[in-house]
Design a protein around this motif. Structure first.
Motif, short mmCIF file in Angstrom:
data_model
loop_
_atom_site.label_atom_id
_atom_site.label_comp_id
_atom_site.label_asym_id
_atom_site.label_seq_id
_atom_site.Cartn_x
_atom_site.Cartn_y
_atom_site.Cartn_z
N TRP A 116 0.80 -1.23 -0.18
CA TRP A 116 -0.06 0.01 0.06
C TRP A 116 0.96 1.37 0.07
O TRP A 116 0.26 2.37 0.04
CB TRP A 116 -0.83 0.06 1.06
CG TRP A 116 -2.10 -1.04 1.10
CD1 TRP A 116 -2.35 -1.92 0.11
CD2 TRP A 116 -2.83 -1.52 2.15
NE1 TRP A 116 -3.24 -2.65 0.40
CE2 TRP A 116 -3.89 -2.51 1.62
CE3 TRP A 116 -2.96 -1.31 3.61
CZ2 TRP A 116 -4.67 -3.09 2.35
CZ3 TRP A 116 -3.77 -1.73 4.29
CH2 TRP A 116 -4.63 -2.94 3.78
N ASP A 117 2.13 1.14 0.00
CA ASP A 117 3.08 2.06 -0.18
C ASP A 117 3.03 3.14 1.11
O ASP A 117 2.86 4.36 0.97
CB ASP A 117 2.75 2.98 -1.48
CG ASP A 117 4.14 3.94 -1.60
OD1 ASP A 117 5.22 3.74 -1.27
OD2 ASP A 117 3.82 4.95 -2.21
N TRP A 118 2.89 2.67 2.39
CA TRP A 118 2.88 3.39 3.52
C TRP A 118 4.10 3.65 3.93
O TRP A 118 4.88 2.55 4.49
CB TRP A 118 2.03 2.60 4.55
CG TRP A 118 0.61 2.77 4.29
CD1 TRP A 118 -0.22 3.08 3.27
CD2 TRP A 118 -0.50 2.16 5.21
NE1 TRP A 118 -1.40 3.10 3.40
CE2 TRP A 118 -1.86 2.30 4.52
CE3 TRP A 118 -0.73 1.61 6.27
CZ2 TRP A 118 -2.87 2.07 4.90
CZ3 TRP A 118 -1.74 1.18 6.82
CH2 TRP A 118 -2.96 1.61 6.03
N SER A 119 4.47 4.74 4.28
CA SER A 119 5.78 5.41 4.79
C SER A 119 6.06 5.61 6.22
O SER A 119 4.97 5.46 6.83
CB SER A 119 6.39 6.50 3.93
OG SER A 119 5.47 7.36 4.29
N MET A 120 7.18 5.72 6.58
CA MET A 120 7.23 6.11 8.12
C MET A 120 6.35 7.29 8.70
O MET A 120 5.87 7.46 9.49
CB MET A 120 8.56 6.25 8.52
CG MET A 120 8.80 6.35 10.24
SD MET A 120 10.58 6.62 10.59
CE MET A 120 11.26 5.06 9.88
N GLY A 121 6.54 8.14 7.71
CA GLY A 121 5.77 9.69 7.97
C GLY A 121 4.21 9.40 7.79
O GLY A 121 3.45 10.02 8.59
N PHE A 122 3.81 8.63 7.03
CA PHE A 122 2.36 8.37 6.75
C PHE A 122 1.98 7.68 8.06
O PHE A 122 0.68 7.93 8.55
CB PHE A 122 2.17 7.26 5.69
CG PHE A 122 0.71 6.92 5.53
CD1 PHE A 122 -0.31 7.68 4.94
CD2 PHE A 122 0.36 5.65 6.28
CE1 PHE A 122 -1.53 7.32 4.89
CE2 PHE A 122 -1.07 5.25 6.00
CZ PHE A 122 -2.06 6.20 5.33
N MET A 123 2.90 6.66 8.79
CA MET A 123 2.40 6.04 9.87
C MET A 123 2.10 6.87 11.03
O MET A 123 1.34 6.73 11.83
CB MET A 123 3.21 4.89 9.95
CG MET A 123 3.17 3.51 9.23
SD MET A 123 1.44 2.96 8.96
CE MET A 123 1.04 2.20 11.03
N ALA A 124 3.21 7.80 11.14
CA ALA A 124 3.32 8.47 12.28
C ALA A 124 2.27 9.44 12.40
O ALA A 124 1.66 9.77 13.22
CB ALA A 124 4.67 9.20 12.11
#
Length: 368
Positions: A116-124
């Protein structure tokens, strides 16, 4: 195909080493020091910081550190059954959601992050701060309910220390008088100082593994170099633990192999639910399955809406503390703390203890 399982094996192996565990314990000690190292301060710092630390050292490592500290600081004093179950239930829920600050530490997140192309920034931005707030609220609530227990345990500790002071010292066995297992246990629990540069190298290997998470050709050789470094600095190391990481890796690999066979029924179910029912369904299913299995199956649903992706992951991590099997690190916590419960951890009592923080976390993910 098996990049995520391989990554989990490597990151868990590095994160569970003695220098990483010790520096994590020191961070928790600093936090507890703000409260004068009181029982309440230790309890609060362990259940707040350790789960969030799991976003960086992986959830299994965070669970191990937190459970060991809780055993030493609280469970050995034989607290009430209510406090014991409330603490382990809170620990399981907090660790399950605490790994959502990053995209690599929690297995249920790791299984979807690449697809799903979820990055660290997206998760935070979408999960991490909500999880931190939910953990804080749950901790405060349980602290208020059980605040009387901390004063009692503090008095008991002083009493035990006094009795120990007046007890004749027991002659310590020499290494030659011990069995191999006894010596291994003594060696693992030693308190000798670890040079700062050894810890720094471990943290660098940890960072390298995260940075190259999508490239097995880089992080697997990194593990080999790391094992070589551990051999060179064996005096400051404990025995490298690969059994746990490899078992988790095999489990995740099994999900990839067999998970596709479940697409025929999971796709229609997940695809037909609105966001709130989907989140509730994921939370309930997680109690009877591993939450990584739930999120992986969600990746098999074609054209799943972004809101639905959020709902299924939020539900999966929210329900990760309801049972021992709901989240991969939970068995590690049970193995450490289970001996303090008569006849082991009761599944129903664990479910009841974890219910309140689960509801709090669910509301945080739904409303905020």
């Amino acid at each position: 195909v098996f990049i995520e399982p391989m990554f989990v094996v490597v990151i868990m192996a590095i994160a569970s080493t003695r220098p990483v565990v010790k520096v994590s314990e020191q961070l928790l000690g600093l936090a507890a020091g703000l409260g004068g190292h009181s029982k309440a301060a230790w309890w609060f710092s362990i259940l707040l910081i350790a789960p969030l630390l799991g976003s960086f050292i992986t959830e299994p490592a965070a669970m191990t550190i937190a459970a060991l500290l809780l055993a030493n600081q609280f469970y050995k004093h034989r607290p009430s059954s209510g406090f014991a179950y409330a603490t382990i239930g809170l620990l399981f829920v907090n660790v399950s959601v605490g790994g959502t600050l990053t995209h690599f530490a929690a297995p249920p997140v790791l299984m979807v992050a690449t697809t799903w192309d979820w990055s660290m920034g997206f998760m935070a931005a979408n999960f991490g701060w909500k999880a931190a707030l939910g953990i804080l609220i749950s901790n405060v609530l349980y602290f208020i309910v059980f605040r009387g227990q901390f004063a009692k345990m503090g008095k008991d500790e002083v009493k035990e220390a006094s009795e120990e002071f007046h007890t004749p010292e027991v002659q310590k066995l020499k290494p030659g008088q011990m069995s191999h297992d006894e010596f291994e246990a003594m060696w693992a629990e030693r308190e000798t100082t670890i040079p700062w540069w050894v810890t720094l190298v471990h943290l660098c290997f940890l960072a390298w593994t995260v940075y190259t998470a999508h490239y097995p050709a880089l992080f697997i050789p990194g593990l080999l170099f790391f094992l070589g470094f551990m051999s060179l600095t064996a005096t400051h190391q404990n025995k490298v633990e690969l059994k746990g990481p490899i078992m988790v890796g095999f489990f995740l690999g099994g999900l990839i192999i067999h998970g596709g066979l479940q697409a025929w029924w999971i796709a229609p179910v997940l695809g037909s639910l609105a966001e709130v029912p989907l989140m509730l369904t994921a939370t309930i299913l997680t109690a009877f399955n591993d939450n990584a299995a739930i999120t992986y199956l969600a990746t098999l649903v074609p054209n799943l809406a972004e809101a639905s992706k959020y709902a299924v992951v939020a539900g999966a991590v929210t329900g990760g503390g309801l049972t021992v099997i709901a989240n991969a690190p939970n068995p590690a916590g049970q193995s450490i703390l289970g001996r303090f419960f008569e006849h082991g951890v009761n599944p129903l009592k664990l479910l009841i203890a974890a219910l309140v923080p689960t509801i709090i976390m669910g509301l945080c993910f739904m409303i905020l």
